[in-house]
Design a protein around this motif. Structure first.
Motif, PDB file in Angstrom:
ATOM      1  N   PHE A  42      62.811  17.330  -2.598  1.00  0.00           N
ATOM      2  CA  PHE A  42      61.412  16.603  -3.236  1.00  0.00           C
ATOM      3  C   PHE A  42      61.781  16.345  -4.876  1.00  0.00           C
ATOM      4  N   PHE A  46      61.820  13.068  -5.992  1.00  0.00           N
ATOM      5  CA  PHE A  46      60.962  12.841  -7.079  1.00  0.00           C
ATOM      6  C   PHE A  46      61.191  12.304  -8.428  1.00  0.00           C
ATOM      7  N   GLN A 354      48.463  18.130   1.342  1.00  0.00           N
ATOM      8  CA  GLN A 354      48.769  17.276   1.559  1.00  0.00           C
ATOM      9  C   GLN A 354      47.918  16.076   0.832  1.00  0.00           C
ATOM     10  N   ILE A 357      46.896  16.915  -2.569  1.00  0.00           N
ATOM     11  CA  ILE A 357      48.472  16.304  -3.628  1.00  0.00           C
ATOM     12  C   ILE A 357      48.426  14.438  -3.665  1.00  0.00           C
ATOM     13  N   SER A 358      48.481  13.704  -2.054  1.00  0.00           N
ATOM     14  CA  SER A 358      49.278  12.613  -2.125  1.00  0.00           C
ATOM     15  C   SER A 358      47.525  11.625  -3.043  1.00  0.00           C
ATOM     16  N   THR A 361      47.747  11.689  -6.641  1.00  0.00           N
ATOM     17  CA  THR A 361      49.406  11.185  -7.055  1.00  0.00           C
ATOM     18  C   THR A 361      49.630   9.763  -7.781  1.00  0.00           C
ATOM     19  N   TYR A 389      54.946   8.580  -4.134  1.00  0.00           N
ATOM     20  CA  TYR A 389      54.360   9.352  -3.905  1.00  0.00           C
ATOM     21  C   TYR A 389      54.783   9.549  -2.636  1.00  0.00           C
ATOM     22  N   VAL A 392      56.265  13.121  -2.333  1.00  0.00           N
ATOM     23  CA  VAL A 392      55.154  14.350  -2.243  1.00  0.00           C
ATOM     24  C   VAL A 392      54.486  14.624  -1.065  1.00  0.00           C
TER      25      VAL A 392
END
Length: 428
Positions: A42, A46, A354, A357-358, A361, A389, A392
């Motif tokens: 990740f 990221f 998900q 947080i998405s 983001t 994005y 994540v």
């Protein structure tokens, strides 16, 4: 400034290498455990997007002018070498396809796609329940996930040729676009980086290519990265529609895409891309399929929940869900650390996490761009934001299949090639 740019390019390449190592080496060879490998994958993905923003922040980024043929001869030689490697890999795959026929008892992904294609070509409704393998299964793939394989049915060739062929077309396009990279070194090695990414995948996880069609999906997203660096709203609309009609992964990023084009006065391009995407979706999905059975869209999502539950209860010898403990994603943590919830409760918790947080983001990225829009290239930021994005989104996905993660790696390659085409001038 030049030295700094070289350092950042090397760092971006290092992160791509790390992505590959986390995907195919570290966990498989016992170097890292589940948690460390998942977090490492990740972070490498990221940070690639973050580093790209750092590279172009407070600069004016200009696409490189044409390079004289005499000075660009080596890069064309390297493009030819890359295409030659693709052809050689194709010859190798021809033998592989012959010795590894499709087996629905091992994986029914491609066999079910073949059934849908045959129905389409025979004038039947493709989204009828599949019963050919002794159990009922509703087709839950969007059209661009399976329709291209109708070509294989028409030509009577192995469907995996469509997967490889689509990737080769986009990869070749990237190779030729790399001839406009200002740096002589990057211009020379980028075509080989592109083919090396595929070779590394097939050498370390041929199953992704053998039983799934995810490399085709990767080709769509690579095409999207190319389109973001073009002025054509039509091209962007086609690329977006292909991605939407294959997997829904980018849907939460699209509002950010629209917001960025709107506030940067690229509204004509925005409207053209929206209209084009809507037309393609209507022609390929709504008219031929959704108009005949309006339930297929929601049934697909219901089947996804059913499939997710099946994977969370598909245990290995250690009593752990097989695909949650393969070195990718955070789903394993939600499975292990919320014992008061039943399995579906843990799945729903991860789904909500998900989503939240998405969305956070994309909002955070949009807010940053609102204040910095005059200090960073819009196209570069679109690529960076999508990479962040998607990192994540995939980290929080409910079933972190390895083949899903390989898409992010190919996107990194495409972004690296595209961003290298820009010359940067510091803003004083």
């Amino acid at each position: 400034m030049v030295k700094k740019q070289h350092t950042l390019n090397i760092s971006l390449l290092a992160l791509i290498i790390l992505e590959n190592l986390f995907l195919y080496i570290f966990f498989r060879h016992g170097i890292l455990d589940q948690g460390a490998n998942a977090i490492g994958l990740f972070l490498s993905s990221f940070l690639f997007g973050i580093l790209l923003i750092c590279k172009f922040n407070n600069t004016v980024a200009l696409e490189n002018d044409s390079i004289p043929a005499r000075k660009n001869l080596l890069s064309y030689v390297m493009v030819l070498a890359a295409v030659t490697i693709m052809i050689c890999l194709g010859i190798q795959f021809n033998t592989f396809f012959a010795t590894h026929p499709l087996d629905h008892s091992y994986s029914d992904i491609i066999p079910c796609i073949q059934i849908a294609c045959r129905r389409l070509l025979n004038g039947e409704f493709a989204y009828k329940v599949i019963t050919e393998y002794g159990y009922p299964q509703w087709p839950n793939y969007f059209p661009m996930h399976w329709m291209p394989y109708s070509i294989a049915e028409l030509l009577k060739i192995a469907p995996r040729w469509v997967t490889y062929g689509a990737w080769c077309i986009v990869a070749t396009c990237l190779c030729f676009r790399s001839t406009k990279i200002p740096s002589k070194v990057l211009r020379a090695i980028t075509p080989l980086i592109i083919v090396a990414s595929f070779y590394f995948l097939q050498d370390n996880n041929i199953g992704i290519f053998e039983i799934t069609v995810e490399v085709l999906i990767a080709a769509y997203y690579m095409f999207l990265m190319i389109s973001l660096n073009k002025r054509s709203g039509i091209l962007q609309g086609v690329a977006i529609s292909f991605c939407l009609l294959s997997r829904f992964s980018l849907v939460l990023w699209l509002p950010l895409f629209c917001f960025i084009l709107f506030i940067t006065n690229n509204r004509k391009q925005l409207y053209t891309s929206i209209i084009t995407a809507v037309i393609v979706v209507i022609l390929l999905y709504v008219i031929p399929f959704l108009s005949k059975d309006s339930n297929i869209f929601f049934r697909g999502f219901q089947y996804y929940d059913t499939g997710t539950l099946a994977e969370w209860t598909h245990l290995d010898k250690k009593g752990q869900p097989i695909h949650l403990f393969r070195g990718t994603g955070i789903a394993y943590y939600f499975y292990s650390h919320f014992p008061r919830l039943d399995v579906m409760g843990r799945i729903k918790l991860l789904q909500k996490t998900q989503l939240v947080i998405s969305l956070f983001t994309t909002i955070a990225l949009g807010t940053w761009f609102w204040y910095k829009k005059d200090k960073i290239n819009t196209r570069v930021f679109l690529m960076s934001s999508f990479k962040i994005y998607l990192a994540v989104f995939l980290f929080l996905i409910q079933v972190p299949y390895e083949y899903l993660m390989c898409v992010g790696n190919f996107i990194s390659i495409a972004i690296f090639c595209e961003q290298a085409r820009y010359k940067t001038i510091p803003i004083k």
